[in-house]
Motif scaffolding. Structure first.
Motif, PDB file in Angstrom:
ATOM      1  N   LEU A  82       0.826  -1.213   0.000  1.00  0.00           N
ATOM      2  CA  LEU A  82       0.000   0.000   0.000  1.00  0.00           C
ATOM      3  C   LEU A  82       0.856   1.257   0.000  1.00  0.00           C
ATOM      4  CD1 LEU A  82      -2.691  -1.161   2.579  1.00  0.00           C
ATOM      5  CD2 LEU A  82      -3.073  -0.787   0.138  1.00  0.00           C
ATOM      6  N   GLU A  83       1.945   1.234   0.779  1.00  0.00           N
ATOM      7  CA  GLU A  83       2.838   2.393   0.829  1.00  0.00           C
ATOM      8  C   GLU A  83       3.519   2.618  -0.525  1.00  0.00           C
ATOM      9  OE1 GLU A  83       5.022   5.662   2.179  1.00  0.00           O
ATOM     10  OE2 GLU A  83       3.199   4.691   2.925  1.00  0.00           O
ATOM     11  N   ILE A  84       3.971   1.536  -1.142  1.00  0.00           N
ATOM     12  CA  ILE A  84       4.613   1.634  -2.455  1.00  0.00           C
ATOM     13  C   ILE A  84       3.610   2.094  -3.508  1.00  0.00           C
ATOM     14  CG2 ILE A  84       5.722   0.290  -4.292  1.00  0.00           C
ATOM     15  CD1 ILE A  84       6.834  -1.511  -1.978  1.00  0.00           C
ATOM     16  N   LEU A  85       2.395   1.560  -3.433  1.00  0.00           N
ATOM     17  CA  LEU A  85       1.339   1.954  -4.367  1.00  0.00           C
ATOM     18  C   LEU A  85       1.004   3.430  -4.210  1.00  0.00           C
ATOM     19  CD1 LEU A  85      -0.540   0.671  -6.522  1.00  0.00           C
ATOM     20  CD2 LEU A  85      -2.240   0.382  -4.709  1.00  0.00           C
ATOM     21  N   ASN A 220      -7.580  14.610  -7.009  1.00  0.00           N
ATOM     22  CA  ASN A 220      -7.951  13.193  -7.013  1.00  0.00           C
ATOM     23  C   ASN A 220      -6.809  12.312  -6.506  1.00  0.00           C
ATOM     24  OD1 ASN A 220      -6.447  13.799  -9.397  1.00  0.00           O
ATOM     25  ND2 ASN A 220      -7.181  11.932 -10.351  1.00  0.00           N
ATOM     26  N   LYS A 221      -5.557  12.735  -6.792  1.00  0.00           N
ATOM     27  CA  LYS A 221      -4.395  11.993  -6.285  1.00  0.00           C
ATOM     28  C   LYS A 221      -4.317  12.099  -4.759  1.00  0.00           C
ATOM     29  CE  LYS A 221      -2.721  11.108 -10.470  1.00  0.00           C
ATOM     30  NZ  LYS A 221      -2.715   9.753 -11.041  1.00  0.00           N
ATOM     31  N   LEU A 222      -4.623  13.286  -4.241  1.00  0.00           N
ATOM     32  CA  LEU A 222      -4.602  13.486  -2.794  1.00  0.00           C
ATOM     33  C   LEU A 222      -5.650  12.617  -2.098  1.00  0.00           C
ATOM     34  CD1 LEU A 222      -4.164  17.369  -2.502  1.00  0.00           C
ATOM     35  CD2 LEU A 222      -2.460  15.605  -2.006  1.00  0.00           C
ATOM     36  N   LEU A 223      -6.852  12.576  -2.680  1.00  0.00           N
ATOM     37  CA  LEU A 223      -7.929  11.776  -2.085  1.00  0.00           C
ATOM     38  C   LEU A 223      -7.596  10.287  -2.141  1.00  0.00           C
ATOM     39  CD1 LEU A 223     -11.101  13.648  -3.427  1.00  0.00           C
ATOM     40  CD2 LEU A 223     -10.240  13.604  -1.075  1.00  0.00           C
ATOM     41  N   LEU A 228      -5.512   5.363   0.592  1.00  0.00           N
ATOM     42  CA  LEU A 228      -4.485   4.342   0.780  1.00  0.00           C
ATOM     43  C   LEU A 228      -3.844   4.453   2.159  1.00  0.00           C
ATOM     44  CD1 LEU A 228      -2.768   4.387  -2.742  1.00  0.00           C
ATOM     45  CD2 LEU A 228      -4.104   2.513  -1.762  1.00  0.00           C
ATOM     46  N   SER A 229      -3.679   5.682   2.647  1.00  0.00           N
ATOM     47  CA  SER A 229      -3.125   5.895   3.988  1.00  0.00           C
ATOM     48  C   SER A 229      -4.049   5.320   5.052  1.00  0.00           C
ATOM     49  CB  SER A 229      -2.903   7.386   4.245  1.00  0.00           C
ATOM     50  OG  SER A 229      -1.962   7.925   3.350  1.00  0.00           O
ATOM     51  N   PHE A 230      -5.357   5.501   4.849  1.00  0.00           N
ATOM     52  CA  PHE A 230      -6.336   4.962   5.792  1.00  0.00           C
ATOM     53  C   PHE A 230      -6.302   3.428   5.818  1.00  0.00           C
ATOM     54  CE2 PHE A 230     -10.569   3.182   6.569  1.00  0.00           C
ATOM     55  CZ  PHE A 230     -10.817   3.655   7.856  1.00  0.00           C
TER      56      PHE A 230
END
Length: 332
Positions: A82-85, A220-223, A228-230
């Motif tokens: 997820l972090e890499i993605l 949209n990238k931020l959202l 992904l952070s969540f």
């Protein structure tokens, strides 16, 4: 005479190339050796949990099996996937990179940042994978990535802290905390307003440039990055809870998660050298779980295992990417 000059020039260039290559190899080896040394020291000379006690606790726990360890490894792999993605996604705002390149940058920078305060070395390490003209953008994007994760940790941590203060009798007062937290938030917003209105600059990074970069960054990238952070937060907090269950600690998921989220909140706001992050989390976790009457050695073992699965193993893999790094392969 011209032939002699030409030969001398070729020799100098060859020596220069070999010298640079040797220095680069020396730097890469130094980073890897330093990272491995710090990991070794942390395991052997742990002031909070003796290695022999840690080994005894693990070997005597019948719940540790190939199945449970495999599941823990899967959660760690999913966590870093997820972090890499997320890194691939955020960088794609200006440059498309493969998942393979995103993996090399994420894990390689993790290894390089092991001995730096609050993993600040990660910013420079990731920037080194790119040409000079792109490095400022990479620093900003890495800042965004970390801020998104910090935002999730803070919001969920504050919710967990509110439940924690209601569930347990502590020296904290929820209403006083809310009052001071609100005051601090107002102060931060006020200072931010003053700074953003000003012309504050730090070398090549001005607040105006940071603000402009953030404003123009695709929403949209931020959202998606926030999402992904969540999910990543949900994965590693569940992994902590899963270890709580392996150690047969009689706490429900809700009881565990309010302590876990509070622990990550408090740990995230305390500056530290990254290699001592496990010490800080261990101390905070012991204090918080003591309200639930949980064995101190169990909690220290869980924190150590979380560190091993989510940071030591990925950093060992990252050592390969550090050694493989070549300036000629920088992305254009």
């Amino acid at each position: 005479m011209r032939n002699i000059d030409l030969i001398c020039t070729i020799i100098v260039q060859t020596l220069s190339y070999r010298t640079k290559h040797f220095l680069l190899l020396l730097i890469k080896l130094s980073i890897v050796v330093a990272a491995l040394y710090f990991i070794y020291q942390k395991l052997i000379n742990n002031n909070t949990l003796d290695f022999s006690d840690f080994y005894t606790i693990l070997t005597e726990n019948s719940n540790f099996s190939i199945k449970t360890v495999s599941f823990l490894l899967f959660l760690s792999a999913f966590n870093w996937f997820l972090e890499i993605l997320k890194w691939q996604l955020l960088v794609s705002s200006f440059k498309k990179i493969s998942f393979k390149n995103a993996t090399a940058q994420s894990l390689g920078s993790l290894t390089a940042s092991l001995i730096t305060p609050n993993r600040i070395g990660e910013y420079g390490a990731k920037a080194m994978f790119y040409q000079t003209t792109f490095r400022k953008k990479i620093v900003f994007i890495n800042l965004i990535s970390n801020l998104l994760q910090l935002l999730i940790t803070t919001v969920l941590g504050l919710i967990g802290l509110a439940f924690f203060l209601q569930a347990y009798e502590t020296s904290f007062n929820l209403y006083s905390f809310s009052f001071y937290a609100s005051g601090l938030l107002v102060l931060v917003l006020l200072l931010s307003f003053i700074i953003f209105k000003g012309t504050f600059k730090f070398k090549a990074f001005s607040i105006a440039k940071v603000k402009r970069f953030l404003t123009n960054f695709p929403k949209n990238k931020l959202l998606q990055g926030l999402g992904l952070s969540f999910v990543r937060y949900a994965v590693f907090s569940f992994q902590f809870y899963f270890l709580v269950q392996i150690f047969q600690i009689q706490l429900s998921y809700f009881e565990s998660i309010i302590i876990i989220s509070t622990m990550y909140l408090l740990a995230s706001i305390i500056p530290s050298i990254f290699i001592f992050d496990v010490l800080i989390k261990g101390s905070i976790a012991v204090y918080l779980f003591s309200f639930a009457q949980v064995n101190e050695l169990f909690i220290l073992s869980i924190v150590t295992l979380m560190w091993l699965f989510n940071f030591v193993l990925p950093s060992l893999i990252g050592s390969y990417y550090v050694l493989k790094f070549n300036f000629k392969n920088n992305l254009s």
